[in-house]
Design a protein around this motif. Structure first.
Motif, PDB file in Angstrom:
ATOM      1  N   GLY A 179     -34.880  -4.902 -22.574  1.00 28.72           N
ATOM      2  CA  GLY A 179     -34.438  -4.996 -23.953  1.00 28.72           C
ATOM      3  C   GLY A 179     -33.405  -3.957 -24.347  1.00 28.72           C
ATOM      4  O   GLY A 179     -32.828  -4.056 -25.426  1.00 28.72           O
ATOM      5  N   PHE A 180     -33.177  -2.949 -23.508  1.00 27.66           N
ATOM      6  CA  PHE A 180     -32.151  -1.950 -23.803  1.00 27.66           C
ATOM      7  C   PHE A 180     -30.838  -2.416 -23.185  1.00 27.66           C
ATOM      8  O   PHE A 180     -30.834  -3.042 -22.118  1.00 27.66           O
ATOM      9  N   PRO A 181     -29.702  -2.105 -23.813  1.00 26.40           N
ATOM     10  CA  PRO A 181     -28.430  -2.623 -23.322  1.00 26.40           C
ATOM     11  C   PRO A 181     -27.928  -1.939 -22.058  1.00 26.40           C
ATOM     12  O   PRO A 181     -27.201  -2.546 -21.272  1.00 26.40           O
ATOM     13  N   GLU A 182     -28.294  -0.677 -21.845  1.00 25.37           N
ATOM     14  CA  GLU A 182     -27.912   0.055 -20.638  1.00 25.37           C
ATOM     15  C   GLU A 182     -28.787   1.289 -20.516  1.00 25.37           C
ATOM     16  O   GLU A 182     -29.631   1.541 -21.369  1.00 25.37           O
ATOM     17  N   ARG A 183     -28.573   2.045 -19.450  1.00 24.53           N
ATOM     18  CA  ARG A 183     -29.403   3.230 -19.215  1.00 24.53           C
ATOM     19  C   ARG A 183     -29.147   4.277 -20.296  1.00 24.53           C
ATOM     20  O   ARG A 183     -28.009   4.546 -20.662  1.00 24.53           O
ATOM     21  N   GLU A 184     -30.264   4.845 -20.751  1.00 24.23           N
ATOM     22  CA  GLU A 184     -30.216   5.762 -21.884  1.00 24.23           C
ATOM     23  C   GLU A 184     -30.760   7.130 -21.494  1.00 24.23           C
ATOM     24  O   GLU A 184     -31.592   7.247 -20.602  1.00 24.23           O
ATOM     25  N   ILE A 185     -30.273   8.135 -22.184  1.00 20.83           N
ATOM     26  CA  ILE A 185     -30.929   9.437 -22.171  1.00 20.83           C
ATOM     27  C   ILE A 185     -31.478   9.659 -23.576  1.00 20.83           C
ATOM     28  O   ILE A 185     -30.763   9.468 -24.561  1.00 20.83           O
ATOM     29  N   GLY A 186     -32.765   9.975 -23.640  1.00 18.63           N
ATOM     30  CA  GLY A 186     -33.413  10.133 -24.931  1.00 18.63           C
ATOM     31  C   GLY A 186     -34.207  11.418 -24.996  1.00 18.63           C
ATOM     32  O   GLY A 186     -34.544  12.016 -23.971  1.00 18.63           O
ATOM     33  N   TRP A 188     -24.836   8.197 -11.520  1.00 18.05           N
ATOM     34  CA  TRP A 188     -24.504   7.283 -12.610  1.00 18.05           C
ATOM     35  C   TRP A 188     -23.148   7.626 -13.206  1.00 18.05           C
ATOM     36  O   TRP A 188     -22.817   8.801 -13.378  1.00 18.05           O
ATOM     37  N   PRO A 189     -22.372   6.629 -13.591  1.00 15.79           N
ATOM     38  CA  PRO A 189     -21.046   6.884 -14.166  1.00 15.79           C
ATOM     39  C   PRO A 189     -21.046   7.074 -15.679  1.00 15.79           C
ATOM     40  O   PRO A 189     -20.064   7.556 -16.242  1.00 15.79           O
ATOM     41  N   THR A 190     -22.140   6.700 -16.341  1.00 16.48           N
ATOM     42  CA  THR A 190     -22.187   6.789 -17.793  1.00 16.48           C
ATOM     43  C   THR A 190     -23.625   6.763 -18.265  1.00 16.48           C
ATOM     44  O   THR A 190     -24.527   6.367 -17.520  1.00 16.48           O
ATOM     45  N   LEU A 191     -23.822   7.176 -19.503  1.00 18.12           N
ATOM     46  CA  LEU A 191     -25.121   7.122 -20.167  1.00 18.12           C
ATOM     47  C   LEU A 191     -24.887   6.921 -21.652  1.00 18.12           C
ATOM     48  O   LEU A 191     -23.853   7.332 -22.182  1.00 18.12           O
ATOM     49  N   VAL A 192     -25.867   6.327 -22.312  1.00 22.40           N
ATOM     50  CA  VAL A 192     -25.829   6.226 -23.770  1.00 22.40           C
ATOM     51  C   VAL A 192     -27.107   6.826 -24.331  1.00 22.40           C
ATOM     52  O   VAL A 192     -28.090   7.019 -23.613  1.00 22.40           O
ATOM     53  N   SER A 193     -27.068   7.095 -25.621  1.00 18.24           N
ATOM     54  CA  SER A 193     -28.259   7.408 -26.393  1.00 18.24           C
ATOM     55  C   SER A 193     -28.265   6.453 -27.573  1.00 18.24           C
ATOM     56  O   SER A 193     -27.255   6.318 -28.270  1.00 18.24           O
ATOM     57  N   LEU A 194     -29.374   5.768 -27.766  1.00 18.34           N
ATOM     58  CA  LEU A 194     -29.528   4.849 -28.895  1.00 18.34           C
ATOM     59  C   LEU A 194     -30.227   5.610 -30.009  1.00 18.34           C
ATOM     60  O   LEU A 194     -31.384   6.001 -29.854  1.00 18.34           O
ATOM     61  N   ILE A 195     -29.520   5.827 -31.108  1.00 17.84           N
ATOM     62  CA  ILE A 195     -30.051   6.648 -32.182  1.00 17.84           C
ATOM     63  C   ILE A 195     -30.169   5.801 -33.437  1.00 17.84           C
ATOM     64  O   ILE A 195     -29.174   5.274 -33.944  1.00 17.84           O
ATOM     65  N   ARG A 196     -31.396   5.673 -33.897  1.00 12.40           N
ATOM     66  CA  ARG A 196     -31.681   4.831 -35.065  1.00 12.40           C
ATOM     67  C   ARG A 196     -31.047   5.389 -36.318  1.00 12.40           C
ATOM     68  O   ARG A 196     -30.898   6.599 -36.481  1.00 12.40           O
ATOM     69  N   ALA A 213     -28.748  12.591 -33.951  1.00  9.34           N
ATOM     70  CA  ALA A 213     -27.291  12.411 -33.885  1.00  9.34           C
ATOM     71  C   ALA A 213     -26.596  13.755 -33.667  1.00  9.34           C
ATOM     72  O   ALA A 213     -25.611  13.838 -32.922  1.00  9.34           O
ATOM     73  N   ARG A 214     -27.120  14.813 -34.283  1.00  2.85           N
ATOM     74  CA  ARG A 214     -26.521  16.145 -34.071  1.00  2.85           C
ATOM     75  C   ARG A 214     -26.704  16.609 -32.630  1.00  2.85           C
ATOM     76  O   ARG A 214     -25.816  17.235 -32.056  1.00  2.85           O
ATOM     77  N   VAL A 215     -27.842  16.291 -32.017  1.00  8.23           N
ATOM     78  CA  VAL A 215     -28.041  16.617 -30.595  1.00  8.23           C
ATOM     79  C   VAL A 215     -27.005  15.871 -29.757  1.00  8.23           C
ATOM     80  O   VAL A 215     -26.368  16.455 -28.876  1.00  8.23           O
ATOM     81  N   ALA A 216     -26.827  14.580 -30.023  1.00  6.47           N
ATOM     82  CA  ALA A 216     -25.838  13.795 -29.276  1.00  6.47           C
ATOM     83  C   ALA A 216     -24.450  14.408 -29.415  1.00  6.47           C
ATOM     84  O   ALA A 216     -23.708  14.511 -28.426  1.00  6.47           O
ATOM     85  N   GLN A 217     -24.087  14.831 -30.611  1.00  5.58           N
ATOM     86  CA  GLN A 217     -22.781  15.463 -30.819  1.00  5.58           C
ATOM     87  C   GLN A 217     -22.660  16.753 -30.024  1.00  5.58           C
ATOM     88  O   GLN A 217     -21.623  17.008 -29.406  1.00  5.58           O
ATOM     89  N   ARG A 218     -23.707  17.582 -30.033  1.00  3.19           N
ATOM     90  CA  ARG A 218     -23.666  18.834 -29.263  1.00  3.19           C
ATOM     91  C   ARG A 218     -23.510  18.561 -27.774  1.00  3.19           C
ATOM     92  O   ARG A 218     -22.949  19.379 -27.041  1.00  3.19           O
ATOM     93  N   LEU A 219     -23.999  17.409 -27.320  1.00  2.95           N
ATOM     94  CA  LEU A 219     -23.875  17.021 -25.912  1.00  2.95           C
ATOM     95  C   LEU A 219     -22.515  16.391 -25.603  1.00  2.95           C
ATOM     96  O   LEU A 219     -22.262  16.008 -24.463  1.00  2.95           O
ATOM     97  N   GLY A 220     -21.665  16.257 -26.608  1.00  5.44           N
ATOM     98  CA  GLY A 220     -20.336  15.687 -26.401  1.00  5.44           C
ATOM     99  C   GLY A 220     -20.288  14.181 -26.495  1.00  5.44           C
ATOM    100  O   GLY A 220     -19.262  13.573 -26.196  1.00  5.44           O
ATOM    101  N   ALA A 221     -21.393  13.545 -26.899  1.00  5.82           N
ATOM    102  CA  ALA A 221     -21.425  12.084 -27.030  1.00  5.82           C
ATOM    103  C   ALA A 221     -20.703  11.674 -28.312  1.00  5.82           C
ATOM    104  O   ALA A 221     -20.599  12.456 -29.261  1.00  5.82           O
ATOM    105  N   ALA A 222     -20.226  10.432 -28.324  1.00  7.94           N
ATOM    106  CA  ALA A 222     -19.511   9.898 -29.487  1.00  7.94           C
ATOM    107  C   ALA A 222     -19.997   8.481 -29.770  1.00  7.94           C
ATOM    108  O   ALA A 222     -20.370   7.748 -28.848  1.00  7.94           O
ATOM    109  N   HIS A 257     -22.115   9.080 -23.824  1.00  7.36           N
ATOM    110  CA  HIS A 257     -21.990  10.435 -23.291  1.00  7.36           C
ATOM    111  C   HIS A 257     -20.711  10.559 -22.473  1.00  7.36           C
ATOM    112  O   HIS A 257     -20.226   9.584 -21.912  1.00  7.36           O
ATOM    113  N   PRO A 258     -20.183  11.778 -22.394  1.00  4.24           N
ATOM    114  CA  PRO A 258     -18.950  11.969 -21.623  1.00  4.24           C
ATOM    115  C   PRO A 258     -19.180  11.660 -20.144  1.00  4.24           C
ATOM    116  O   PRO A 258     -20.296  11.805 -19.632  1.00  4.24           O
TER     117      PRO A 258
END
Length: 170
Positions: free
Chosen positions: A82-89, A119-127, A134-143, A161-162
């Motif tokens: 049910g998730f669209p791709e591999r995530e880091i949470g 892995w070439p990429t990762l996402v975080s799904l943030i409700r 979202a601030r953690v994702a930003q500190r990690l360089g995610a957009a 994620h970058p």
């Protein structure tokens, strides 16, 4: 075999039965509202089994994060149906927010995904409304990179994620 990762302040290790009380307390609290909670103890038990089982089924998963020998949260790699791709949470237990643990542990988990798993990429799904995450994702360089609606959890922003080769990923 679940690897142990360490940072300057943290140990990321396999979830065990001894983590149940901390996880049950997290899932009973309002802190869990962005990740499917609050949950009863019975459903928290299932959540712990799911965390351990993800390692068995996928060969990767989320670690229990320890600081000074006590569990402070869960962070890691996740890709259930049910998730669209591999995530880091990341989920921090009550009283452990605001110390940089989520960012520090997620950086270690992301390095494992990139450097060990290749892995070439990762996402975080943030409700929606989970501003702290979202601030953690930003500190990690995610957009932000689009939207996703999960059948149980609802709408979320996809944070990309970058790439492993970028300076922001380190």
């Amino acid at each position: 075999m679940i690897p142990v990762l360490t940072t300057d302040r943290l140990t990321l290790r396999a979830p065990t039965l001894q983590d149940f009380e901390a996880l049950a307390a997290f899932y009973a609290s309002p802190r869990s509202r962005f990740v499917g909670g609050p949950l009863t103890r019975e459903l928290a038990w299932r959540a712990l089994a799911q965390e351990a089982g993800h390692w068995q089924l996928r060969g990767y998963g989320r670690w229990v994060v320890e600081a000074a020998g006590a569990p402070v949260g869960m962070v890691g790699l996740w890709f259930p149906e049910g998730f669209p791709e591999r995530e880091i949470g990341w989920d921090l237990f009550d009283g452990h927010e605001g110390k940089g643990y989520a960012t520090e542990a997620a950086r270690a988990a992301r390095a494992y995904a990139y450097d060990v798993l290749g892995w070439p990429t990762l996402v975080s799904l943030i409700r929606d409304g989970n501003d702290a995450s979202a601030r953690v994702a930003q500190r990690l360089g995610a957009a932000p990179d689009g939207r996703f609606t999960h059948e149980r959890f609802g709408p979320a922003t996809v944070w990309r994620h970058p790439a492993p080769s970028s300076e922001a990923a380190r």
